[in-house]
Design an enzyme around this catalytic site. Sequence first.
Site, PDB file in Angstrom:
ATOM      1  N   GLU A  16      80.946  42.916  20.903  1.00 37.72           N
ATOM      2  CA  GLU A  16      80.139  43.893  21.498  1.00 37.72           C
ATOM      3  C   GLU A  16      79.054  43.431  21.852  1.00 37.72           C
ATOM      4  O   GLU A  16      78.460  42.422  21.219  1.00 37.72           O
ATOM      5  CB  GLU A  16      80.098  45.405  21.020  1.00 37.72           C
ATOM      6  CG  GLU A  16      80.991  46.443  21.316  1.00 37.72           C
ATOM      7  CD  GLU A  16      80.522  47.127  22.573  1.00 37.72           C
ATOM      8  OE1 GLU A  16      79.756  46.311  23.393  1.00 37.72           O
ATOM      9  OE2 GLU A  16      81.281  48.084  22.992  1.00 37.72           O
ATOM     10  N   ARG A  96      77.141  56.766  14.091  1.00 33.22           N
ATOM     11  CA  ARG A  96      76.574  55.416  13.951  1.00 33.22           C
ATOM     12  C   ARG A  96      75.985  54.969  15.330  1.00 33.22           C
ATOM     13  O   ARG A  96      76.323  55.817  16.293  1.00 33.22           O
ATOM     14  CB  ARG A  96      77.815  54.347  13.697  1.00 33.22           C
ATOM     15  CG  ARG A  96      79.013  54.348  14.595  1.00 33.22           C
ATOM     16  CD  ARG A  96      79.844  52.983  14.382  1.00 33.22           C
ATOM     17  NE  ARG A  96      80.994  52.737  15.346  1.00 33.22           N
ATOM     18  CZ  ARG A  96      81.041  52.503  16.671  1.00 33.22           C
ATOM     19  NH1 ARG A  96      79.633  52.105  17.064  1.00 33.22           N
ATOM     20  NH2 ARG A  96      82.044  52.492  17.241  1.00 33.22           N
ATOM     21  N   ASN A  98      75.656  52.572  18.484  1.00 32.76           N
ATOM     22  CA  ASN A  98      76.724  52.064  19.498  1.00 32.76           C
ATOM     23  C   ASN A  98      76.477  50.961  20.611  1.00 32.76           C
ATOM     24  O   ASN A  98      77.031  50.015  20.445  1.00 32.76           O
ATOM     25  CB  ASN A  98      77.665  53.347  20.159  1.00 32.76           C
ATOM     26  CG  ASN A  98      78.878  52.820  20.651  1.00 32.76           C
ATOM     27  OD1 ASN A  98      79.675  52.138  20.136  1.00 32.76           O
ATOM     28  ND2 ASN A  98      78.848  52.873  22.035  1.00 32.76           N
ATOM     29  N   ASN A 144      76.601  54.435  25.690  1.00 30.06           N
ATOM     30  CA  ASN A 144      77.205  53.053  25.923  1.00 30.06           C
ATOM     31  C   ASN A 144      76.203  52.277  26.665  1.00 30.06           C
ATOM     32  O   ASN A 144      75.109  52.281  26.289  1.00 30.06           O
ATOM     33  CB  ASN A 144      78.740  53.078  26.495  1.00 30.06           C
ATOM     34  CG  ASN A 144      79.550  52.313  25.178  1.00 30.06           C
ATOM     35  OD1 ASN A 144      79.336  51.454  24.584  1.00 30.06           O
ATOM     36  ND2 ASN A 144      80.922  52.938  25.303  1.00 30.06           N
ATOM     37  N   ASP A 194      82.390  51.009  29.624  1.00 32.80           N
ATOM     38  CA  ASP A 194      81.920  50.636  28.722  1.00 32.80           C
ATOM     39  C   ASP A 194      80.406  49.915  28.760  1.00 32.80           C
ATOM     40  O   ASP A 194      79.566  50.610  29.481  1.00 32.80           O
ATOM     41  CB  ASP A 194      82.727  49.706  27.597  1.00 32.80           C
ATOM     42  CG  ASP A 194      82.682  49.660  26.011  1.00 32.80           C
ATOM     43  OD1 ASP A 194      81.302  49.842  25.665  1.00 32.80           O
ATOM     44  OD2 ASP A 194      83.450  49.550  25.207  1.00 32.80           O
TER      45      ASP A 194
END
Length: 284
Positions: A16, A96, A98, A144, A194
């Site tokens: 990521e 959490r 991201n 995101n 995303d």
Amino acid sequence: MGVVAQVTPPVAEHGEGPVWCPADQRLRWVDMLVGDILALDPVTGVITRRHVAPVVAAVRPRSGGGLVAAVERGFALLTDDAVELLPENWSDPSIRMNDGACDPLGRFYCGSMAYDAAPGRAALHRLGPGGAVETVLTGLTVSNGLAWTRDGSTAWYVDSATHRIDTFAFDPATGDLHDRRPVVAVPPQVGTPDGLCLDVEGGVWVALWDGGAVHRYAPDGRLTAVVELPVRRPTACAFGGPDHADLYITTSRHGLPADDRSPAGALFRIRPEVPGFPDHTFAG
């Protein structure tokens, strides 16, 4: 547009958050759920890996050297040989960090999500250069992609659960995000939006989780390019290289069947017709 190239083996379980770091001419990204930052030297092909914390969600260069990162429930400052974990923003272990980015004023944002992606439990948090943390948006689900246009006047943003890409007007005088406006609706059948980045023409490039592709949309929301990948779960993209002309794409193996034989978890690269521009750095 060039051909998609696989740059690395499947080195990440959940790759990521790619970012180009001009100081050492390396691309960095995270293997989020094992808490590692990876770095690629595109000249030599050498990949290095650094463990930071149990989870590391996003990373950006600091203007004075080193890195800022988002860890599971807060932020961290990194030098070459040390990790300084800042106080946790919350104690709930079911939520959490991201994905994140820096704004034109040098502040680092990262949004959260519940591990089970429960609706409305996420927020967007902002770390100031002096260490103060503010909550900018609440009531989110899977915070995101976030990126600013080259002139700094507009931020593009994804809450994946909405299947949209929105814009905010950004006021450099106050540093506020305001006037949220939906620009792109992504049909669920083509994937879930995303991570994203922008090019010099204001086009937004977004990775489509479970869509096996990266799409480019013009500033008015028109689909103008599709980059198909040999993996189901691209996660994010960023422009890099000395001229910011290479689009790097991170991918994930997380949640795929054990018998999946695709190169999921690898890093990919393509050279679009339109280049990108440098990311903002953290001023702290």
